[in-house]
Design a protein around this motif. Structure first.
Motif, mmCIF file in Angstrom:
data_model
loop_
_atom_site.group_PDB
_atom_site.id
_atom_site.type_symbol
_atom_site.label_atom_id
_atom_site.label_comp_id
_atom_site.label_asym_id
_atom_site.label_seq_id
_atom_site.Cartn_x
_atom_site.Cartn_y
_atom_site.Cartn_z
ATOM 1 N N LYS A 60 0.877 -1.172 0.000
ATOM 2 C CA LYS A 60 0.000 0.000 0.000
ATOM 3 C C LYS A 60 0.913 1.220 0.000
ATOM 4 C CE LYS A 60 -3.742 -2.332 2.492
ATOM 5 N NZ LYS A 60 -4.570 -2.367 3.727
ATOM 6 N N GLY A 61 0.985 1.884 -1.145
ATOM 7 C CA GLY A 61 1.899 3.009 -1.285
ATOM 8 C C GLY A 61 1.188 4.296 -1.627
ATOM 9 N N ASP A 62 1.933 5.378 -1.576
ATOM 10 C CA ASP A 62 1.372 6.703 -1.860
ATOM 11 C C ASP A 62 1.339 6.956 -3.366
ATOM 12 O OD1 ASP A 62 4.105 6.879 -2.180
ATOM 13 O OD2 ASP A 62 4.345 8.708 -0.984
ATOM 14 N N LEU A 63 0.542 6.156 -4.050
ATOM 15 C CA LEU A 63 0.465 6.254 -5.509
ATOM 16 C C LEU A 63 -0.221 7.528 -5.966
ATOM 17 C CD1 LEU A 63 -0.376 2.556 -6.460
ATOM 18 C CD2 LEU A 63 1.845 3.708 -6.452
ATOM 19 N N ASP A 64 -0.850 8.242 -5.038
ATOM 20 C CA ASP A 64 -1.399 9.545 -5.381
ATOM 21 C C ASP A 64 -0.279 10.554 -5.650
ATOM 22 O OD1 ASP A 64 -0.909 9.165 -2.559
ATOM 23 O OD2 ASP A 64 -1.716 11.174 -2.222
ATOM 24 N N VAL A 65 0.918 10.263 -5.106
ATOM 25 C CA VAL A 65 2.107 11.083 -5.402
ATOM 26 C C VAL A 65 2.700 10.619 -6.725
ATOM 27 C CG1 VAL A 65 4.388 11.788 -4.604
ATOM 28 C CG2 VAL A 65 2.536 11.461 -2.949
ATOM 29 N N GLY A 67 4.746 6.562 -8.398
ATOM 30 C CA GLY A 67 5.119 5.193 -8.074
ATOM 31 C C GLY A 67 6.486 5.029 -7.450
ATOM 32 N N HIS A 68 7.210 6.132 -7.269
ATOM 33 C CA HIS A 68 8.613 6.038 -6.851
ATOM 34 C C HIS A 68 8.783 5.325 -5.518
ATOM 35 C CE1 HIS A 68 12.599 7.252 -5.447
ATOM 36 N NE2 HIS A 68 12.905 7.477 -6.711
ATOM 37 N N HIS A 69 8.077 5.762 -4.495
ATOM 38 C CA HIS A 69 8.258 5.158 -3.173
ATOM 39 C C HIS A 69 7.853 3.688 -3.162
ATOM 40 C CE1 HIS A 69 7.584 9.518 -1.682
ATOM 41 N NE2 HIS A 69 8.876 9.290 -1.839
ATOM 42 N N ASP A 134 6.682 4.176 -14.406
ATOM 43 C CA ASP A 134 7.751 5.082 -14.825
ATOM 44 C C ASP A 134 9.022 4.262 -15.062
ATOM 45 O OD1 ASP A 134 9.821 6.922 -15.003
ATOM 46 O OD2 ASP A 134 9.128 8.150 -13.335
ATOM 47 N N THR A 135 9.518 4.246 -16.287
ATOM 48 C CA THR A 135 10.650 3.378 -16.619
ATOM 49 C C THR A 135 11.939 3.769 -15.889
ATOM 50 O OG1 THR A 135 11.158 4.706 -18.598
ATOM 51 C CG2 THR A 135 9.714 2.803 -18.889
ATOM 52 N N SER A 136 12.033 5.013 -15.402
ATOM 53 C CA SER A 136 13.226 5.408 -14.645
ATOM 54 C C SER A 136 13.323 4.674 -13.315
ATOM 55 C CB SER A 136 13.221 6.924 -14.399
ATOM 56 O OG SER A 136 12.223 7.298 -13.465
ATOM 57 N N LEU A 137 12.215 4.060 -12.892
ATOM 58 C CA LEU A 137 12.199 3.371 -11.603
ATOM 59 C C LEU A 137 12.828 1.976 -11.663
ATOM 60 C CD1 LEU A 137 8.655 4.362 -10.282
ATOM 61 C CD2 LEU A 137 10.881 5.426 -9.810
ATOM 62 N N VAL A 138 13.097 1.481 -12.859
ATOM 63 C CA VAL A 138 13.751 0.167 -12.962
ATOM 64 C C VAL A 138 15.118 0.219 -12.294
ATOM 65 C CG1 VAL A 138 14.597 -1.634 -14.508
ATOM 66 C CG2 VAL A 138 12.521 -0.368 -15.090
ATOM 67 N N ARG A 139 15.892 1.245 -12.612
ATOM 68 C CA ARG A 139 17.204 1.387 -11.983
ATOM 69 C C ARG A 139 17.079 1.586 -10.476
ATOM 70 N NH1 ARG A 139 21.070 4.349 -9.845
ATOM 71 N NH2 ARG A 139 23.234 3.970 -10.523
ATOM 72 N N GLU A 140 16.118 2.384 -10.039
ATOM 73 C CA GLU A 140 15.932 2.625 -8.609
ATOM 74 C C GLU A 140 15.617 1.330 -7.872
ATOM 75 O OE1 GLU A 140 16.592 5.559 -7.235
ATOM 76 O OE2 GLU A 140 17.115 6.193 -9.259
ATOM 77 N N PHE A 141 14.812 0.482 -8.491
ATOM 78 C CA PHE A 141 14.450 -0.805 -7.890
ATOM 79 C C PHE A 141 15.682 -1.679 -7.691
ATOM 80 C CE2 PHE A 141 13.366 -5.306 -8.499
ATOM 81 C CZ PHE A 141 12.475 -5.501 -7.445
ATOM 82 N N PHE A 142 16.477 -1.837 -8.733
ATOM 83 C CA PHE A 142 17.631 -2.731 -8.630
ATOM 84 C C PHE A 142 18.739 -2.143 -7.754
ATOM 85 C CE2 PHE A 142 15.543 -4.665 -12.307
ATOM 86 C CZ PHE A 142 15.576 -5.992 -11.897
ATOM 87 N N TYR A 143 18.848 -0.824 -7.714
ATOM 88 C CA TYR A 143 19.780 -0.183 -6.780
ATOM 89 C C TYR A 143 19.394 -0.539 -5.341
ATOM 90 C CZ TYR A 143 22.383 3.555 -4.399
ATOM 91 O OH TYR A 143 23.216 4.256 -3.563
ATOM 92 N N ALA A 144 18.107 -0.456 -5.039
ATOM 93 C CA ALA A 144 17.623 -0.771 -3.693
ATOM 94 C C ALA A 144 17.835 -2.247 -3.361
ATOM 95 C CB ALA A 144 16.148 -0.397 -3.573
ATOM 96 N N VAL A 145 17.579 -3.125 -4.327
ATOM 97 C CA VAL A 145 17.814 -4.560 -4.108
ATOM 98 C C VAL A 145 19.280 -4.814 -3.790
ATOM 99 C CG1 VAL A 145 17.824 -6.843 -5.178
ATOM 100 C CG2 VAL A 145 15.881 -5.319 -5.542
#
Length: 199
Positions: A60-65, A67-69, A134-145
């Motif tokens: 459950k995320g703040d998708l109203d902002v 998808g980043h978080h 947002d395709t820029s979030l692919v890198r953010e996801f794998f960075y976090a992993v």
């Protein structure tokens, strides 16, 4: 060599996201995913299916902002779940790699469960969005992993024209590489390191 179930149950709650995840590294590729982002659900389902990981995820995320978080925090939790499930790393191959084709896309992923975080991400997507993702979030996801799991992840797009295919190829290649890295080799009696430890 395997003696126990390699399953982890991780929850993480902040003002931005509330995440619950169960990961079984020795599963059958069964998943139940609800992130609130359809395309991201699809990517995590592919990760589960092609890595033979059982994965339950509720976010459950703040998708109203945006998808980043949701996506970044999912990476934090998945990395934590991998680290907890893999345990002391005794007997596992540690390294894994895969080159995965998906129509126009050809993705390379190599991982090292060395205990040190590092991400090399060499991919540019032609589109800013795929569905509501947002395709820029692919890198953010794998960075976090990478940082949560303490693992090296190298991702390189060798060819690709369609953003959907490219991202899906990355997630599936990561799944196959990770499945290889966490698998047991009977020749490995302790941890695969000349230091005798994987931090």
């Amino acid at each position: 060599m395997q003696t126990m179930s390699r399953t982890s149950n991780v929850t993480r709650t902040t003002k931005e996201t509330d995440i619950s995840m169960i990961l079984n590294l020795d599963g059958e590729g069964i998943s139940h995913i609800d992130t609130g982002i359809g395309f991201f659900n699809h990517m995590l389902e592919g990760f589960s299916k092609h890595g033979f990981f059982n994965l339950d995820v509720t976010i459950k995320g703040d998708l109203d902002v945006d998808g980043h978080h949701t996506v970044e925090d999912a990476g934090i939790v998945l990395g934590t779940a991998i680290k907890e499930a893999v345990g002391d790393k005794k007997g596992i191959k540690r390294y894994g790699y895969f080159i995965l084709p998906m129509d126009d896309a050809l993705a390379l992923c190599a991982v090292d469960l060395c205990g040190r975080p590092y991400l090399q991400f060499d991919c540019t997507f032609p589109n800013d969005m795929v569905g509501g993702f947002d395709t820029s979030l692919v890198r953010e996801f794998f960075y976090a992993v990478s940082y949560s799991a303490g693992m090296n992840i190298h991702i390189k797009m060798l060819n690709g024209e369609n953003s959907h295919h490219m991202i899906e190829a990355i997630f599936k290649a990561f799944a196959k590489a990770l499945d290889d890295a966490v698998s047991y080799d009977p020749r490995i009696k302790d941890v695969l390191s000349t230091k005798g430890a994987l931090a």
